[in-house]
Scaffold this active site. Structure first.
Site, short mmCIF file in Angstrom:
data_model
loop_
_atom_site.label_atom_id
_atom_site.label_comp_id
_atom_site.label_asym_id
_atom_site.label_seq_id
_atom_site.Cartn_x
_atom_site.Cartn_y
_atom_site.Cartn_z
N LEU A 106 1.12 -1.15 0.00
CA LEU A 106 0.19 -0.09 -0.15
C LEU A 106 0.83 1.28 0.15
O LEU A 106 0.25 2.08 -0.53
CB LEU A 106 -0.90 0.00 1.05
CG LEU A 106 -2.04 -1.09 1.42
CD1 LEU A 106 -2.78 -1.16 2.64
CD2 LEU A 106 -2.87 -0.96 0.11
N GLY A 107 1.99 1.27 0.50
CA GLY A 107 2.75 2.17 0.89
C GLY A 107 4.07 2.07 1.36
O GLY A 107 4.27 1.28 1.96
N ASP A 161 1.53 15.93 12.98
CA ASP A 161 1.85 15.60 11.48
C ASP A 161 0.75 15.42 10.52
O ASP A 161 0.79 14.44 9.57
CB ASP A 161 2.92 14.24 11.35
CG ASP A 161 3.79 14.14 10.13
OD1 ASP A 161 3.82 15.38 9.33
OD2 ASP A 161 4.20 13.19 9.73
#
Length: 337
Positions: free
Chosen positions: A55-56, A178
């Site tokens: 996915l990443g 973040d």
């Protein structure tokens, strides 16, 4: 469309040198750690998962789409590898675990378990694995890559969802630190949730002084985090910094690009620091509604003590005007290729 801005050419940066991190003195016991959610299934063995897709990547790890064979459920598996930067990643991992164990809300991506060691068939194994809720719609970053700009209805839904998440986190004395498009994920119902608590902080008592840390994504950092001397950031509890980051995200959704620097301008450290700490004004394009323009202005007040609060912005006209249609609008974006 361009943003209107003015510069003060003679102002000098007064950026404090980031502190050196403390030494590492230990790690975990080799047992799964479940989230506090009463709805979390019991997950006891990483061998029960089958890897389906990547996915990443980022922050020292990889996120996989995985199939849980005993239940047939789909999860996201975040595998962190310590490698050469073992001290930083271990500290970040322990911090994230401590935060995730406190969370139980539909506004944040849930963690169903944390395991040491790793997934043996993934590139030689990882050092720590987080079994996370799978968000089928991907991230807001993915949406912006495909569509570039979003409608005000969709942006209003994003603003409200993030504000609801921040309201919950701040009530738990947690600062995210973040907030950015890649950390805002969407499920198959069009619900947006906040993810990635690796650099979040619990602010209570003496811990409040930790929120001037330089960890995070510079482009979305607030002025008081980047230059605490100028903006009295040492006195901030950090909550207002999350609001600033949300304002930048909302502008980005409307303009279709990172909004605090000019098109074609290189987003290096000095350029970003100057734009965040010294630019006179940022103004939305005239095509933005009055409600949206005012919402962004309240988020991007440089003095954190005068910035809009989460409570104020939850009742802001822009957050409420599309309250009943925004989730469906966002779902349309996330399901379209």
């Amino acid at each position: 469309m361009t943003l209107v801005r003015k510069r003060k050419e003679k102002q000098a940066l007064r950026i404090t040198v980031p502190p050196v991190s403390s030494s590492w003195h230990g790690f975990l016991s080799p047992s799964p750690i479940s989230s506090s959610s009463s709805n979390s299934p019991t997950i006891t063995n990483l061998a029960d998962f089958e890897k389906l897709a990547v996915l990443g990547h980022g922050n020292g790890g990889t996120v996989y789409k995985v199939f849980h064979k005993p239940t047939g459920a789909i999860y996201a598996l975040k595998v962190l590898r310590f490698g050469e930067d073992i001290e930083r990643v271990q500290q970040q991992s322990l911090n994230e675990m401590g935060i995730l164990r406190r969370l139980d809300s539909d506004c944040v991506v849930m963690c169903h378990g944390v395991f040491e060691n790793g997934f043996a068939d993934i590139d030689g194994g990882g050092d720590l694995c987080f079994v996370m809720e799978y968000m089928e719609g991907g991230s807001l970053y993915d949406l912006l890559q495909r569509h570039h700009r979003l409608s005000e209805e969709a942006i209003s839904g994003i603003a409200r969802s993030v504000l609801e998440g921040l309201h919950y986190l701040h009530s738990m004395h947690i600062v995210h630190r973040d907030i950015k498009p890649s950390n805002l994920l969407i499920n198959r119902k069009g619900k947006m949730k906040i993810a990635d608590f690796g650099i979040s902080r619990l602010v209570a008592g003496s811990d409040k002084q930790q929120c001037d840390s330089y960890m995070g994504t510079y482009a979305y950092m607030s002025p008081e985090r980047i230059d605490p001397e100028r903006w009295d950031g040492v006195y901030s509890d950090g909550f207002a910094g999350d609001v600033w980051s949300l304002g930048v995200v909302i502008m980005e959704c409307f303009t279709g690009r990172f909004p605090l620097i000019n098109p074609g301008e290189k987003p290096d450290w000095i350029t970003l620091m100057y734009a965040i700490c010294f630019e006179e004004t940022w103004e939305m394009p005239e095509t933005a509604s009055a409600e949206l323009q005012n919402f962004v202005r309240r988020c991007l007040v440089r003095d954190w003590r005068s910035r809009g609060t989460v409570e104020e912005l939850l009742s802001h006209p822009f957050s409420t005007k599309f309250q009943h249609v925004a989730p469906q609008n966002l779902l349309c974006y996330s399901s379209c290729v």
